[in-house]
Design a protein around this motif. Structure first.
Motif, PDB file in Angstrom:
ATOM      1  N   ALA A  98      -8.123   1.202   1.940  1.00 12.21           N
ATOM      2  CA  ALA A  98      -6.956   0.710   1.214  1.00 12.21           C
ATOM      3  C   ALA A  98      -6.368  -0.522   1.894  1.00 12.21           C
ATOM      4  O   ALA A  98      -6.004  -1.506   1.241  1.00 12.21           O
ATOM      5  N   ALA A 120      -3.303   4.942  -2.040  1.00 15.76           N
ATOM      6  CA  ALA A 120      -4.372   5.633  -1.320  1.00 15.76           C
ATOM      7  C   ALA A 120      -4.071   7.117  -1.403  1.00 15.76           C
ATOM      8  O   ALA A 120      -3.080   7.585  -0.825  1.00 15.76           O
ATOM      9  N   VAL A 124       0.861  -1.187   0.000  1.00 14.08           N
ATOM     10  CA  VAL A 124       0.000   0.000   0.000  1.00 14.08           C
ATOM     11  C   VAL A 124       0.895   1.234   0.000  1.00 14.08           C
ATOM     12  O   VAL A 124       1.809   1.340   0.827  1.00 14.08           O
ATOM     13  N   ILE A 176      -1.307  -0.827  -4.112  1.00 13.26           N
ATOM     14  CA  ILE A 176      -2.528  -0.037  -3.978  1.00 13.26           C
ATOM     15  C   ILE A 176      -2.129   1.360  -3.530  1.00 13.26           C
ATOM     16  O   ILE A 176      -1.449   1.519  -2.506  1.00 13.26           O
TER      17      ILE A 176
END
Length: 298
Positions: free
Chosen positions: A217, A129, A62, A127
């Motif tokens: 997230a 965010a 993330v 990912i």
């Protein structure tokens, strides 16, 4: 002669966390500068990405950012050395101090184009965010991710063309993120794109309330991490290869060459790699003074 090399250890601008099993969270931690991307942040982020990719206990990454804004783009303050120490560079271009345009070309090719491409091709799902403003170079930090979750206050802009005289940022993924016509309007005007408009264009996967951004997230990362790690790698490689087969790689190289032509045009017209005439006077004076000082020290 001025020290022209920065070390990735100079001042932590990245945080590395493991909030859940199989999940690494990398945080841009330069909120006082709106997470502007300088040399130090770039190489610290690269080191963090390498750490997560080489850790067999991690399946998903993330990428988040501290503060009100994900990233204000490239750091134009010229407060950091333009290059990493030689031992810490990750491509083979070198010649950061080369004569003419050689140094600038080599630096931008490594620091912006090739490093971002390395992150985009990281074998593990990433990912992003994002919240607040995501401007120019900040788009590159976000676009290297496989999935983008945006807060409802997120907004996106690439004003390098409208304000700075170059045809978009170095990692030119615009038509693949927005489609051809939206990408043209986005760059021709240098205007803002809202989180919901970005989602409608396919650039953003989900839009959530700001208060829920980080939790969403991480929840998505946990969900993805339940899939076999090697299977995730194969899925990502297959999809990235499909996009590259559509011509993304060749388009990226052509756009980077045009970006350099834009810089050279500005050098001829303004004596600086970007069009400083459209920048706020305080910013313009700072850049011109910094450039003059670097020439004197060199």
């Amino acid at each position: 002669m001025a020290d022209t090399a920065a070390r990735i250890a100079d001042g932590p601008q990245i945080r590395y966390e493991t909030p859940f099993p199989k999940v690494a969270r990398i945080v841009l931690d330069r909120a006082d500068k709106r997470n502007a991307q300088g040399t130090v942040m770039t190489y610290q982020l690269d080191a963090a990405m390498r750490r997560a990719c080489q850790d067999d206990s991690i399946s998903v990454i993330v990428l988040a950012a501290e503060g009100d804004h994900f990233s204000a783009g490239h750091d134009l303050s010229m407060s950091e050395a333009p290059a990493a120490a030689e031992a810490e560079r990750v491509t083979l271009w070198g010649q950061y101090g080369g004569p003419g345009w050689e140094g600038m070309y080599a630096r931008e090719r490594e620091v912006y184009l090739e490093i971002t491409e390395r992150w985009r091709n990281a074998p593990k799902p990433v990912i992003a965010a994002v919240q607040g403003s995501v401007i120019s170079g900040g788009l590159m930090l976000m676009w290297m991710a496989d999935i983008i979750v945006a807060a409802d206050d997120a907004r996106f802009r690439d004003n390098t063309g409208s304000d700075m005289g170059v045809p978009g940022v170095e990692f030119f993924n615009h038509p693949f993120e927005l489609g051809v016509r939206r990408a043209k309007q986005f760059l021709f005007t240098g205007g803002w794109l809202s989180a919901h408009a970005a989602a409608a264009a396919g650039m953003v996967n989900e839009v959530v309330p700001r208060a829920d951004l980080q939790d969403r997230a991480l929840a998505l990362a946990e969900e993805i991490a339940r899939t076999d790690r090697f299977t995730l790698k194969l899925i990502k490689d297959s999809i990235n290869t499909a996009q590259d087969a559509m011509g993304r790689g060749a388009a990226m190289k052509a756009a980077f060459a045009n970006h350099q032509i834009g810089h050279l045009q500005n050098m001829l017209l303004h004596g600086f790699p970007i069009d400083v005439t459209k920048l706020p006077e305080s910013v313009r004076r700072h850049l011109e003074a910094a450039l003059a000082a670097s020439k004197t020290e060199g």
